[in-house]
Design a protein around this motif. Structure first.
Motif, PDB file in Angstrom:
ATOM      1  N   ILE A   9       0.862  -1.190   0.000  1.00 58.45           N
ATOM      2  CA  ILE A   9       0.000   0.000   0.000  1.00 58.45           C
ATOM      3  C   ILE A   9       0.894   1.234   0.000  1.00 58.45           C
ATOM      4  O   ILE A   9       1.728   1.411   0.892  1.00 58.45           O
ATOM      5  N   ALA A  11       2.164   3.815  -3.485  1.00 59.65           N
ATOM      6  CA  ALA A  11       3.028   3.740  -4.681  1.00 59.65           C
ATOM      7  C   ALA A  11       3.913   4.972  -4.758  1.00 59.65           C
ATOM      8  O   ALA A  11       3.898   5.724  -5.726  1.00 59.65           O
ATOM      9  N   ALA A  13       8.084   6.262  -3.376  1.00 60.39           N
ATOM     10  CA  ALA A  13       9.452   5.790  -3.600  1.00 60.39           C
ATOM     11  C   ALA A  13       9.630   4.359  -3.091  1.00 60.39           C
ATOM     12  O   ALA A  13      10.033   3.453  -3.843  1.00 60.39           O
ATOM     13  N   GLY A  15       7.345   2.083  -1.924  1.00 62.64           N
ATOM     14  CA  GLY A  15       6.364   1.096  -2.379  1.00 62.64           C
ATOM     15  C   GLY A  15       6.648   0.624  -3.798  1.00 62.64           C
ATOM     16  O   GLY A  15       6.598  -0.580  -4.087  1.00 62.64           O
ATOM     17  N   ASN A 385      16.904  10.515   2.599  1.00 64.26           N
ATOM     18  CA  ASN A 385      15.576   9.927   2.807  1.00 64.26           C
ATOM     19  C   ASN A 385      15.206   8.974   1.675  1.00 64.26           C
ATOM     20  O   ASN A 385      14.616   7.917   1.911  1.00 64.26           O
TER      21      ASN A 385
HETATM   22  P1  FDA Z   1       6.090   8.577  -0.384  1.00 68.22           P
HETATM   23  O1  FDA Z   1       5.519   9.814   0.206  1.00 68.22           O
HETATM   24  O2  FDA Z   1       7.067   8.690  -1.494  1.00 68.22           O
HETATM   25  O3  FDA Z   1       4.910   7.637  -0.893  1.00 68.22           O
HETATM   26  C1  FDA Z   1       3.790   7.345  -0.110  1.00 68.22           C
HETATM   27  C2  FDA Z   1       2.669   6.956  -1.029  1.00 68.22           C
HETATM   28  O4  FDA Z   1       1.599   6.450  -0.240  1.00 68.22           O
HETATM   29  C3  FDA Z   1       2.099   8.129  -1.814  1.00 68.22           C
HETATM   30  O5  FDA Z   1       2.056   7.809  -3.186  1.00 68.22           O
HETATM   31  C4  FDA Z   1       0.706   8.335  -1.239  1.00 68.22           C
HETATM   32  O6  FDA Z   1      -0.242   8.767  -2.195  1.00 68.22           O
HETATM   33  C5  FDA Z   1       0.379   6.937  -0.749  1.00 68.22           C
HETATM   34  N1  FDA Z   1      -0.612   6.917   0.309  1.00 68.22           N
HETATM   35  C6  FDA Z   1      -0.687   7.708   1.409  1.00 68.22           C
HETATM   36  N2  FDA Z   1      -1.777   7.405   2.117  1.00 68.22           N
HETATM   37  C7  FDA Z   1      -2.414   6.392   1.461  1.00 68.22           C
HETATM   38  C8  FDA Z   1      -3.603   5.671   1.714  1.00 68.22           C
HETATM   39  N3  FDA Z   1      -4.395   5.950   2.757  1.00 68.22           N
HETATM   40  N4  FDA Z   1      -3.970   4.703   0.826  1.00 68.22           N
HETATM   41  C9  FDA Z   1      -3.199   4.436  -0.249  1.00 68.22           C
HETATM   42  N5  FDA Z   1      -2.064   5.099  -0.547  1.00 68.22           N
HETATM   43  C10 FDA Z   1      -1.677   6.077   0.315  1.00 68.22           C
HETATM   44  N6  FDA Z   1      14.134  13.099  -0.197  1.00 68.22           N
HETATM   45  C11 FDA Z   1      15.349  12.897  -0.768  1.00 68.22           C
HETATM   46  O7  FDA Z   1      16.052  11.968  -0.395  1.00 68.22           O
HETATM   47  N7  FDA Z   1      15.792  13.739  -1.759  1.00 68.22           N
HETATM   48  C12 FDA Z   1      15.065  14.795  -2.209  1.00 68.22           C
HETATM   49  O8  FDA Z   1      15.450  15.497  -3.159  1.00 68.22           O
HETATM   50  C13 FDA Z   1      13.810  15.057  -1.561  1.00 68.22           C
HETATM   51  N8  FDA Z   1      13.071  16.149  -1.893  1.00 68.22           N
HETATM   52  C14 FDA Z   1      11.851  16.362  -1.311  1.00 68.22           C
HETATM   53  C15 FDA Z   1      11.118  17.493  -1.658  1.00 68.22           C
HETATM   54  C16 FDA Z   1       9.871  17.707  -1.079  1.00 68.22           C
HETATM   55  C17 FDA Z   1       9.109  18.960  -1.416  1.00 68.22           C
HETATM   56  C18 FDA Z   1       9.334  16.751  -0.185  1.00 68.22           C
HETATM   57  C19 FDA Z   1       7.967  16.931   0.409  1.00 68.22           C
HETATM   58  C20 FDA Z   1      10.077  15.624   0.167  1.00 68.22           C
HETATM   59  C21 FDA Z   1      11.350  15.433  -0.375  1.00 68.22           C
HETATM   60  N9  FDA Z   1      12.120  14.332  -0.022  1.00 68.22           N
HETATM   61  C22 FDA Z   1      13.357  14.150  -0.589  1.00 68.22           C
HETATM   62  C23 FDA Z   1      11.619  13.295   0.915  1.00 68.22           C
HETATM   63  C24 FDA Z   1      11.142  12.081   0.113  1.00 68.22           C
HETATM   64  O9  FDA Z   1      10.253  12.507  -0.902  1.00 68.22           O
HETATM   65  C25 FDA Z   1      10.445  11.076   1.020  1.00 68.22           C
HETATM   66  O10 FDA Z   1      11.223  10.805   2.153  1.00 68.22           O
HETATM   67  C26 FDA Z   1      10.167   9.774   0.253  1.00 68.22           C
HETATM   68  O11 FDA Z   1       9.324  10.033  -0.844  1.00 68.22           O
HETATM   69  C27 FDA Z   1       9.532   8.763   1.182  1.00 68.22           C
HETATM   70  O12 FDA Z   1       9.186   7.640   0.419  1.00 68.22           O
HETATM   71  P2  FDA Z   1       7.932   6.758   0.852  1.00 68.22           P
HETATM   72  O13 FDA Z   1       7.732   5.784  -0.242  1.00 68.22           O
HETATM   73  O14 FDA Z   1       8.085   6.290   2.246  1.00 68.22           O
HETATM   74  O15 FDA Z   1       6.703   7.788   0.854  1.00 68.22           O
END
Ligand code: FDA
Length: 400
Positions: A9, A11, A13, A15, A385
């Protein structure tokens, strides 16, 4: 009812990467996300260029670049899937990239390159992706495994991977789903808080600096006492409501409410000595002398704070010069808060690592895994991250 070996659950980075690796290992994988667009945070990351990893990451010493109640938890996953492993994947997909400062690797073109790569990896693994698809409830299945009630029907999955990320930027799909699932299965949570986030100040106290909005300069920034002290040499950005820029984003992850941050606005410069020398040879205004070492706008705003500083440098008493040097090199200020989830790059806190295996990311609830930002592992700014997302996803996929 449809049945899969694994349901992932989220999609984003972690997932996408986990689903792709697991699929390529021969598992039947369903990937579900409630947002209409895939991997929105990857798309907006790194100013649209995706800072996808960091060469300075040392998996043997993760506490250098990661925070959390147990900063050593991430060592196992980070050492089994390193920045070089991800760089190799990026090369295989022919994505041009470059190193910026401090080991940060960015795409040359756009973050879309990385999203395409992750989707291609999923395709190679035969992953089924449902998006947008809402998961209404998660239950333990009758024959073990998990049953998901989704708006596309009930799904049965042997293992369940939660990769729903953190709470920042709710307008593009962030939710507390992962934290709710953890609670549902009795797993502890470390209180979530906004991190890598601008700091704000009381409007009245900030008014002397509000005119500096947009100004950027290199600083040294610090917070905390003794062993807990965090220090960064990075750029600071003044905003209308407070402070931002890499220096402040980094320190915000360590900042505790009601405590001060200390700023050296002229790092590496013995300002006291420099001003005394200027006094001996110059009759220019103190602000003009300062402007040789600091941005002129900052020098102008700063001298407005004391009448004694608004004079030719040779007329400023030694004590007033020393005070000026002291205040610029050790400016201590107490933020009233942060810009919150709307502007935070990440969530600190999350699923307590004591509930998870550091080898597999499986929780104490058998068959339930948590990866990526939803876990209480928070990296520094600079690609850390994402590397945690890739590494935790890989470790999990190997164990499914
Ligand atoms: P991620 O947020 O990528 O994915 C979570 C997914 O779960 C989303 O697609 C969301 O829609 C889905 N989801 C949430 N709730 C749900 C539900 N109830 N049901 C179904 N799906 C659901 N890091 C880095 O290393 N380098 C960088 O350059 C950056 N830059 C950056 C810029 C900005 C503006 C932000 C906000 C963040 C960054 N980051 C970053 C951080 C990085 O983006 C973040 O740490 C990773 O995307 C985390 O990956 P995850 O897959 O854990 O969550």
């Amino acid at each position: 009812m449809q049945s899969f070996d694994v349901a992932v659950i989220g999609a984003g980075a972690a997932g996408l990467f986990c689903a792709g690796v697991a699929g390529q290992l021969g598992l039947r994988v369903l990937l579900v996300d409630h947002a209409p667009k895939v991997a929105e945070k990857v798309r907006i990351s790194g100013g649209g260029r995706c800072n996808f990893t960091n060469r300075d990451l040392d998996p043997r010493a993760p506490h250098k670049h990661f925070l959390g109640e147990n900063p050593h938890f991430c060592r196992s996953a980070l050492s089994r899937y390193t920045p070089n492993d991800f760089i190799e994947l990026v090369r295989r997909h022919g994505i041009p990239h470059h190193e910026k400062h401090k080991g940060q690797l960015f795409g040359d073109r756009s973050s879309d390159d990385f999203i395409r790569m992750l989707l291609a990896e999923c395709e190679a693994g035969g992953v089924t992706r449902w998006q947008p698809c809402k998961v209404e409830a998660v239950r333990q299945g009758a024959e073990g495994g998990y049953a998901l009630d989704t708006d596309r029907g009930v799904v049965q999955a042997g293992r369940l991977v939660i990769a729903t990320g953190g709470l920042s930027i709710p307008q593009i799909g962030a939710s507390d789903f992962g934290l709710r699932i953890a609670r549902q299965f009795g797993l502890r949570i470390v209180a979530p808080r906004a991190a890598l986030v601008p700091l704000t100040f009381d409007a009245q106290a900030w008014s002397p600096y509000a005119s500096l909005a947009g100004l950027s300069l290199p600083v040294r920034i610090a917070t905390g006492e003794k062993k807990q002290r965090a220090v960064f040499d990075e750029d600071l950005l003044f905003t209308h409501r407070g402070l931002s820029g890499p220096a402040v984003l980094q320190i915000s992850s360590y900042w505790q409410p009601d405590s001060p941050v200390q700023l050296d606005l002229a790092p590496g410069l013995a300002l006291d000595e420099v001003l005394r020398q200027a006094k001996a040879r110059s009759r220019r205004l103190l602000a003009n002398e300062l402007a040789a070492h600091l941005p002129a706008r900052l020098a102008d705003a700063w001298v407005q704070q004391e009448a004694a500083w608004q004079r030719p440098v040779n007329e400023v008493p030694d004590k007033a010069l020393a005070q000026l040097a002291q205040r610029l090199s050790d400016w201590s200020l107490v933020p009233t808060g942060t810009e919150g989830w709307r502007k935070a790059e990440v969530m600190a806190g999350g699923v307590d690592t004591r509930e998870l295996s550091s080898q597999t990311l499986e929780s104490k609830q058998p068959g339930l895994y948590f990866i990526g930002e939803v876990v209480d592992v928070t990296g520094w700014l600079g690609g850390y991250n994402f590397q945690w997302a890739w590494a935790s996803a890989f470790a999990c996929a190997q164990a499914l």
